[in-house]
Design a protein around this motif. Structure first.
Motif, mmCIF file in Angstrom:
data_model
loop_
_atom_site.group_PDB
_atom_site.id
_atom_site.type_symbol
_atom_site.label_atom_id
_atom_site.label_comp_id
_atom_site.label_asym_id
_atom_site.label_seq_id
_atom_site.Cartn_x
_atom_site.Cartn_y
_atom_site.Cartn_z
ATOM 1 N N MET A 1 6.721 -0.551 4.111
ATOM 2 C CA MET A 1 6.412 -0.474 5.540
ATOM 3 C C MET A 1 5.807 0.892 5.859
ATOM 4 O O MET A 1 6.018 1.865 5.162
ATOM 5 C CB MET A 1 7.696 -0.669 6.361
ATOM 6 N N ALA A 2 5.050 0.936 6.943
ATOM 7 C CA ALA A 2 4.462 2.200 7.368
ATOM 8 C C ALA A 2 5.562 3.191 7.729
ATOM 9 O O ALA A 2 6.599 2.828 8.270
ATOM 10 C CB ALA A 2 3.558 1.973 8.577
ATOM 11 N N SER A 3 5.323 4.441 7.416
ATOM 12 C CA SER A 3 6.301 5.476 7.727
ATOM 13 C C SER A 3 6.258 5.797 9.216
ATOM 14 O O SER A 3 5.184 5.902 9.822
ATOM 15 C CB SER A 3 5.994 6.743 6.916
ATOM 16 N N TYR A 8 -1.219 11.415 9.974
ATOM 17 C CA TYR A 8 -2.670 11.510 9.913
ATOM 18 C C TYR A 8 -3.399 10.230 10.316
ATOM 19 O O TYR A 8 -4.616 10.238 10.426
ATOM 20 C CB TYR A 8 -3.089 11.909 8.499
ATOM 21 N N ARG A 9 -2.685 9.155 10.521
ATOM 22 C CA ARG A 9 -3.297 7.866 10.845
ATOM 23 C C ARG A 9 -2.574 7.270 12.051
ATOM 24 O O ARG A 9 -1.769 6.349 11.922
ATOM 25 C CB ARG A 9 -3.243 6.930 9.629
ATOM 26 N N ASN A 29 2.041 2.202 3.453
ATOM 27 C CA ASN A 29 2.846 3.418 3.542
ATOM 28 C C ASN A 29 2.099 4.533 2.807
ATOM 29 O O ASN A 29 1.799 4.409 1.619
ATOM 30 C CB ASN A 29 4.226 3.196 2.923
ATOM 31 N N TYR A 30 1.808 5.615 3.515
ATOM 32 C CA TYR A 30 1.013 6.706 2.960
ATOM 33 C C TYR A 30 1.846 7.928 2.575
ATOM 34 O O TYR A 30 1.303 9.004 2.341
ATOM 35 C CB TYR A 30 -0.068 7.123 3.961
ATOM 36 N N GLU A 62 -10.708 4.544 7.119
ATOM 37 C CA GLU A 62 -10.450 4.067 5.760
ATOM 38 C C GLU A 62 -9.201 3.192 5.709
ATOM 39 O O GLU A 62 -9.160 2.199 4.977
ATOM 40 C CB GLU A 62 -10.330 5.247 4.806
ATOM 41 N N MET A 63 -8.172 3.546 6.487
ATOM 42 C CA MET A 63 -6.962 2.729 6.521
ATOM 43 C C MET A 63 -7.292 1.314 6.968
ATOM 44 O O MET A 63 -6.854 0.326 6.357
ATOM 45 C CB MET A 63 -5.936 3.364 7.467
#
Length: 240
Positions: A1-3, A8-9, A29-30, A62-63
């Protein structure tokens, strides 16, 4: 899952994303690649600066390009006007760009098919994602090096890098840092919505470095040795 701490996004989070169709089922998740980015970036741009704004725009773009299935879920681009262009090639619409998917729009080439170690025309978004995530387990980081002009025509230099700690298309990992530089132009409207992008860099420089590790059957090495473009980018530039 996304943090929940994604720095930055900003477009990865929020109520607008509740119904987004994600290419791999869940938001990306970056955390891992953000760690690499923060440890090895060459600049820390002040919040609110032109460079920080451009870096945020590029990372969000880019995401969406890599992880959103439906172009109607994109929030960074104007769907009716957007075009994608690599190295002066024929511009692609958002539908054409999305159909290629993943890294494939960035790795288009005019090299004859028999010399294409990585054939973007035959790879899918899934196979592209699998190939590069396996090769770069710590991620493939992006930073903005310099911004030459601001909106509406944003011109900037970028750096992409990662560590080849996994195999790439049956080539053994080298453990080396793989990086390349390029220049891009983002055309935006008054709300920083992207109308078109142009990227200028040498895909062969990246692919040549990824072929440095040995492959058991030797078939690719034979093809590369007969192709002057990949031979030069893959062997001579790796010595630098």
């Amino acid at each position: 899952m996304a943090s929940v701490d994604e720095k930055y996004r900003s477009l990865l989070l929020g109520d607008e994303e509740k119904n987004t169709k994600w290419r791999f089922g869940v938001p990306p998740n970056y955390d891992v690649v953000n760690k690499l980015f923060e440890e090895e970036r060459t600049n820390v741009w002040p919040v609110g600066s032109l460079e920080e704004r451009v870096q945020s725009l590029v990372k969000n773009f880019e995401m969406e390009m890599f992880h959103k299935i439906s172009s109607t879920d994109f929030r960074t681009i104007d769907l009716n006007k957007f075009t994608f262009c690599l190295n002066g090639r024929k511009p692609l619409s958002i539908e054409e760009t999305s159909k290629l998917g993943g890294y494939n729009p960035f790795l288009q080439t005019s090299i004859p098919e028999e010399y294409r170690y990585y054939n973007a025309a035959k790879e899918t978004a899934a196979s592209s994602h699998q190939a590069f995530t396996a090769t770069f387990p710590r991620g493939f980081a992006l930073e903005i090096i310099q911004v030459y002009s601001g909106p509406p025509d944003i011109v900037f230099k970028f750096r992409h890098w990662g560590y080849m700690e996994g195999a790439f298309k049956s080539h053994a990992p080298t453990g080396e840092r793989i990086e390349f530089f390029g220049v891009a132009i983002f055309k935006v409207n008054e709300n920083d919505i992207i109308l078109g992008v142009e990227f200028f860099f040498d895909p062969g420089e990246l692919l040549g470095k990824l072929m440095k590790g040995p492959r058991l059957d030797g078939s690719v090495e034979k093809a590369v040795s007969s192709c002057p473009i990949l031979r030069n980018t893959g062997k001579q530039q790796m010595k630098k």
